[in-house]
Enzyme design. Structure first.
Site, short mmCIF file in Angstrom:
data_model
loop_
_atom_site.label_atom_id
_atom_site.label_comp_id
_atom_site.label_asym_id
_atom_site.label_seq_id
_atom_site.Cartn_x
_atom_site.Cartn_y
_atom_site.Cartn_z
N TRP A 74 0.82 -1.22 0.00
CA TRP A 74 0.00 0.00 0.00
C TRP A 74 0.85 1.26 0.00
CZ3 TRP A 74 -4.40 -0.92 -1.91
CH2 TRP A 74 -5.05 -2.12 -1.66
N LYS A 77 -12.34 -1.50 7.85
CA LYS A 77 -11.60 -2.51 8.60
C LYS A 77 -11.96 -2.44 10.09
CE LYS A 77 -8.09 -1.91 5.18
NZ LYS A 77 -8.16 -3.18 4.47
N ASP A 80 -1.00 6.64 6.92
CA ASP A 80 -2.14 5.83 6.47
C ASP A 80 -2.43 4.82 7.59
OD1 ASP A 80 -3.84 3.92 5.42
OD2 ASP A 80 -2.64 3.50 3.63
N1 PMP Z 1 -4.03 1.52 2.71
C1 PMP Z 1 -4.03 0.39 3.43
C2 PMP Z 1 -3.07 0.25 4.56
C3 PMP Z 1 -4.95 -0.63 3.12
O1 PMP Z 1 -4.97 -1.75 3.83
C4 PMP Z 1 -5.85 -0.44 2.05
C5 PMP Z 1 -6.90 -1.47 1.69
N2 PMP Z 1 -6.80 -2.71 2.12
C6 PMP Z 1 -5.76 0.73 1.30
C7 PMP Z 1 -4.87 1.70 1.67
C8 PMP Z 1 -6.67 0.95 0.13
O2 PMP Z 1 -7.90 1.28 0.62
P1 PMP Z 1 -9.24 1.29 -0.22
O3 PMP Z 1 -9.53 -0.10 -0.64
O4 PMP Z 1 -10.21 1.83 0.79
O5 PMP Z 1 -9.05 2.22 -1.36
#
Ligand code: PMP
Length: 360
Positions: free
Chosen positions: A101, A198, A174
């Site tokens: 990510w 989450k 994040d």
């Molecule tokens: N950052 C992290 C740490 C994630 O775990 C995720 C999704 N699993 C995201 C960003 C992306 O998020 P989204 O699917 O809400 O766009």
């Protein structure tokens, strides 16, 4: 039948909250209308969003010089929104590449024309440890240091006591996958964001907590990603995700009832220890992250053999333990132990791992 859902997100929600939603769904607060139907311009919803914001503020101890925004577009939306709003002085970002990510955020900022300097990465280690900056960082050079506080796929976390040094630079975090699961000081960060799906609510709302002085009224940004109108119009310059905000409000009240984030962290540490203690003793299953960097919310493990891992996924599913498969990009196994996962879920998983180990 008790099913335990270990999905990384959308993920388990607190049972009392699901039950409350069920009770209130046909008629919210005796209104004769469902939360699925009411106008975001109604007083009823105004009260919901105000209370939700206040409860998040209380739980996270958010200082008055920060704004709490309810956005859409998920974590991925913030990969674009953060640079578009915050990186317009130097157009240069320092970023710690701690996994999937973090790389995604780096790619998005690069695509938007920002200069992304990867100041540390642990790619060579398959991201099983955390990177730290390889030189001192200063705000005279970079707009901010971008970090992925909890690496959902790799199972590592910059806990509060091991955050990268940020005394001369704005820190962006994040926190999508450990939001309100453990203690942080909001004032350590210029901006925190988290998709709700989450640890907070169903998918559809993204929480952004941003220091007011960082919001750039002149940011050249599509309105939907621009923080300024969210601030001016209380996150309602357009139609907000009404239902996820309502659900987030119920989860915040549930968390307050448990005693807040510090109490939750204590439970989360006990819960994670149930699984880590087993893995550290196991001859079959291993976790490869060093204890100080281990995630409380996303615990990765593997037998080292893809076929055997797949057999365990089937075995666990037969025992009503769902979504144990690791992310497709890394394979292996992963159990997400978010706030709403009861400790009995972790114990049931360990029982199941133990049974499997005895026969394999
Ligand atoms: N950052 C992290 C740490 C994630 O775990 C995720 C999704 N699993 C995201 C960003 C992306 O998020 P989204 O699917 O809400 O766009």
């Amino acid at each position: 039948m008790t099913v335990y859902n270990f999905s990384a997100g959308p993920a388990v929600m607190p049972k009392p909250v699901i039950e409350q939603i069920q009770r209130e769904l046909p008629s919210l607060q005796g209104s004769g209308m469902s939360i699925l139907e009411i106008s975001h311009r109604s007083q009823r919803f105004q009260d919901i969003i105000d209370t939700t914001k206040q409860d998040l503020k209380d739980l996270l101890n958010v200082p008055d010089n920060y704004e709490i925004l309810f956005c859409q577009g998920g974590g991925t939306g913030q990969f674009a929104a953060v640079p578009l709003n915050l990186a317009n002085h130097h157009r240069k970002i320092a970023l710690l590449d701690s996994g999937h990510w973090a790389s995604g955020a780096a790619n998005e900022a690069t695509n938007l024309g920002y200069d992304v300097d990867i100041v540390g990465n642990t790619k060579a280690d398959n991201y099983q440890s955390l990177p730290y900056p390889d030189h001192e960082l200063s705000s005279s050079q970079y707009d901010y240091l971008y970090t992925t506080i909890n690496n959902t796929i790799e199972g590592t976390t910059y806990h509060n006591d091991i955050l990268p040094d940020h005394k001369d630079i704005t820190l962006v975090g994040d926190m999508s996958s450990n939001f309100m699961a453990e203690h942080y000081n909001v004032s350590d960060f210029g901006l925190i964001f988290a998709g709700a799906q989450k640890n907070l609510a169903p998918a559809g709302v993204t929480i952004v907590i941003v220091r007011k002085d960082l919001i750039d009224p002149a940011a050249h940004t599509p309105k939907i990603l621009n923080y300024e109108p969210y601030v001016k119009k209380d996150s309602m310059f357009n139609t907000p995700p009404v239902f996820p905000i309502y659900a987030a409000g119920l989860v915040a009240k549930w968390l307050k009832g448990l005693g807040g984030i510090d109490a939750m962290e204590k439970i989360n540490r006990q819960k994670a220890a149930v699984l880590y203690d087993y893995l550290d003793e196991s001859k079959l299953f291993k976790n490869h992250v060093k204890p100080s960097e281990r995630s409380l919310t996303n615990i990765t493990f593997t037998t080292g053999d893809a076929d055997l891992d797949a057999q365990f996924v089937d075995f666990a599913t037969q025992h009503d333990l769902i979504s144990i498969k690791g992310h497709r990009s890394v394979g292996g196994l992963r159990a997400s132990l978010y706030n709403a996962m009861p400790i009995d879920g972790a114990k049931a998983l360990v029982d199941c791992l133990h049974q499997f180990e005895q026969t394999h």
